[in-house]
Scaffold this active site. Structure first.
Site, PDB file in Angstrom:
ATOM      1  N   LYS A  76     -36.263  29.435  78.283  1.00  0.00           N
ATOM      2  CA  LYS A  76     -35.990  31.264  79.740  1.00  0.00           C
ATOM      3  C   LYS A  76     -35.376  31.864  79.048  1.00  0.00           C
ATOM      4  O   LYS A  76     -34.348  31.128  79.156  1.00  0.00           O
ATOM      5  CB  LYS A  76     -36.291  30.006  80.935  1.00  0.00           C
ATOM      6  CG  LYS A  76     -36.113  31.546  82.126  1.00  0.00           C
ATOM      7  CD  LYS A  76     -35.997  30.260  83.885  1.00  0.00           C
ATOM      8  CE  LYS A  76     -35.689  31.452  84.550  1.00  0.00           C
ATOM      9  NZ  LYS A  76     -35.773  31.125  85.871  1.00  0.00           N
ATOM     10  N   SER A 151     -39.986  31.491  89.886  1.00  0.00           N
ATOM     11  CA  SER A 151     -39.441  32.697  88.597  1.00  0.00           C
ATOM     12  C   SER A 151     -39.359  32.661  87.424  1.00  0.00           C
ATOM     13  O   SER A 151     -39.746  33.367  86.492  1.00  0.00           O
ATOM     14  CB  SER A 151     -37.469  33.362  88.556  1.00  0.00           C
ATOM     15  OG  SER A 151     -37.371  31.805  88.548  1.00  0.00           O
ATOM     16  N   SER A 175     -37.944  27.616  91.701  1.00  0.00           N
ATOM     17  CA  SER A 175     -38.808  28.575  90.512  1.00  0.00           C
ATOM     18  C   SER A 175     -39.375  27.617  88.876  1.00  0.00           C
ATOM     19  O   SER A 175     -39.514  28.596  88.127  1.00  0.00           O
ATOM     20  CB  SER A 175     -37.633  29.001  89.579  1.00  0.00           C
ATOM     21  OG  SER A 175     -37.798  30.766  90.473  1.00  0.00           O
TER      22      SER A 175
HETATM   23  N1  GLN Z   1     -38.781  32.510  94.858  1.00  0.00           N
HETATM   24  C1  GLN Z   1     -36.759  32.456  95.627  1.00  0.00           C
HETATM   25  C2  GLN Z   1     -36.783  33.168  95.278  1.00  0.00           C
HETATM   26  O1  GLN Z   1     -37.516  34.382  95.243  1.00  0.00           O
HETATM   27  C3  GLN Z   1     -37.070  30.918  94.332  1.00  0.00           C
HETATM   28  C4  GLN Z   1     -36.225  32.058  93.064  1.00  0.00           C
HETATM   29  C5  GLN Z   1     -35.877  30.591  92.268  1.00  0.00           C
HETATM   30  O2  GLN Z   1     -35.988  29.686  92.176  1.00  0.00           O
HETATM   31  N2  GLN Z   1     -34.907  31.421  90.864  1.00  0.00           N
HETATM   32  O3  GLN Z   1     -35.762  33.320  95.349  1.00  0.00           O
END
Ligand code: GLN
Length: 485
Positions: A76, A151, A175
């Site tokens: 990532k 994400s 995410s």
């Molecule tokens: N979707 C959540 C957010 O927008 C979690 C994102 C994540 O786990 N990095 O914060």
């Protein structure tokens, strides 16, 4: 080769059926062919990957290979990687070549794994659909009109489309698990503190946790064995005796107590997701598990609590991006203040700005007690709900997401709808617990459904055992999106 798991590739390399150089070449050509269809990667560097592959082959020839030596893994783009562009999906870091490796990258390097490229992601890991990336949306291999989740959507889609056998992700509110569910792969968010955050670009430090994404529970274990461990450079890294995460895979599940939280099966979950999850629970009963209904009464507060705490931490963490030290700097400005303002106005996207504004607001004098302190207290109550629940069961199961993959653009205009796609994952981060998602079926439109397994602190080996036994009895994790066979 593309249908092989990490385990199979590891065995194939050990048996000298192919070399790492051949394997990496194979995946690089696949990425080159399919990158335009899915947009999974932000950067690939064939020369570097091939050099690592040849080094891995040399290690093997010298008799020094470990299980992941020579296996390609996509990273990532939130993990700082020496000599590689490391963007975190943002224009702000679009020119940032990292001078050092994140702990996680070092771990894979030490294991002799090959970095296959840096995967696309929501900007600064803020999002549930991969639409906030400066590098454009990622497409779901099961349906190119739909999001892969976020994400870690680039990592998830790359594994689902067989552009990489495995990838890393990070999970602040879901995410790893949410994109794993929406793309039909497996993903594990470890206990907070198990995987060092050193060099993992910070979003909300008390919630962020790196973890593996792959095709099977066994592969998650192989990767976690490499990623987990104490690191003095992360003050929240946990110092514990090392665990073999593959050690319990074969353990029978008879007698395992599964807790089903009433709140996970109430209104809000799509009927097709609920029925796939019900079928998975029935499979667990066949494997000898007992099922008890449990309650997590404060679950409903987790999304609002998260959207106070995560932005608060983000607003502080992202203050370092000021155009002075590294990353993007506005071209035109008359004085220092204007340089800061323009750099941040131009360098951050809309969702990141929204989070910074919310964070600065809830931390401001006058609102701090009403929002931030209050949210911290509720966070404790949410964690206590899980502690109570684990008196009655060994693992908690339920859906990973309320629905299957949604259309690109469907929720991007409505932040609250987008935030609600993490309704079943966020509480786990607030409590610091481990959670994983494995494929457990499809909806009527052929889109994958994820089963979430939540364990008590440090129960990763048992969770992987439960996931592995299910995968021995079912084949959902072996399904391949059409066009990716
Ligand atoms: N979707 C959540 C957010 O927008 C979690 C994102 C994540 O786990 N990095 O914060």
């Amino acid at each position: 080769m593309q249908l092989a798991t990490v385990k199979e590739l590891s065995d194939g390399l050990a048996a000298r059926k192919f070399s790492s150089a051949e394997l990496v070449q194979f995946y690089i050509s696949r990425i080159n062919r399919l990158q335009n269809s899915y947009n999974c990667f932000i950067s690939v560097d064939e020369a570097r990957s091939m050099a690592q592959a040849r080094a891995a082959d040399a290690l093997r020839a010298a008799g020094k290979a470990q299980p992941l030596t020579g296996v390609p893994v996509a990273q990532k783009d939130i993990f700082c990687t020496q000599g590689w562009l490391t963007t975190c999906g943002s224009k702000m870091l679009s020119n940032f070549v990292s001078p050092y490796d994140a702990h996680v990258i070092e771990c894979f390097n030490r294991a002799g794994a090959v970095n296959l490229g840096k995967t696309n992601m929501d900007e600064f890991a803020m999002g549930s659909s991969n639409e906030t990336s400066f590098y454009g949306p990622v497409r779901n291999p099961w349906d190119g009109e739909r999001v892969p989740g976020g994400s870690s959507g680039g990592s998830a889609a790359a594994v689902a489309a067989r552009l990489a056998p495995a990838a890393t992700g990070t999970d602040t509110g879901g995410s790893i698990r949410q994109p794993a569910a929406l793309t039909g792969i497996c993903g594990l968010k470890p206990t907070y503190g198990l995987v060092s955050r050193y060099g993992m670009i910070a979003f909300a430090s008390s919630l962020d946790q790196g973890g593996p994404m792959a095709r099977s529970a066994e592969d998650l274990g192989l990767m976690l064995n490499v990623m987990a461990g104490f690191d003095a450079r992360d003050s929240t890294s946990l110092q514990r005796a090392s665990t073999d995460y593959l050690g319990q895979l074969a353990r029978p599940l008879a007698g395992l107590r599964i807790g089903l939280p009433r709140e996970f099966f109430a209104d809000g979950v799509s009927p097709q997701v609920a029925s796939a999850v019900d079928a998975a629970i029935a499979e667990y009963r066949k494997l000898g598990c007992t099922v008890v209904e449990i309650s997590l009464p404060n679950m409903g507060l987790s999304v609002p609590v998260y959207y106070v705490l995560a932005p608060a931490e983000a607003s502080s963490n992202l203050s370092r991006f000021d155009g002075v030290r590294y990353g993007y700097r506005a071209a035109d400005y008359d004085n220092l203040e204007q340089m800061y303002e323009r750099t941040r106005a131009e360098g951050f996207g809309a969702e990141v700005k929204r989070r910074i504004l919310i964070g600065a607001y809830v931390l401001s004098h006058g609102y701090y007690d009403a929002y931030y302190i209050r949210a911290q207290k509720l966070r404790r109550l949410i964690a206590q709900d899980f502690a109570e629940a684990f008196k009655q069961c060994d693992l908690i199961m339920g859906p990973t997401t309320p629905s299957t993959a949604f259309k690109i653009g469907e929720k991007s205009g409505d932040p609250v709808q987008m935030y609600l796609s993490d309704i079943y994952t966020i509480a786990v981060n607030l409590a610091g617990l481990p959670g994983l998602s494995i494929p457990c079926g499809f909806d009527g439109g052929g889109l994958p459904v994820g089963l979430q397994v939540i364990g008590n602190y440090f129960s990763e080996a048992r969770m992987l055992n439960a996931a592995h036994q299910y995968q021995l009895a079912t084949d959902w994790h072996q399904r391949v999106p059409s066009g990716c066979e």
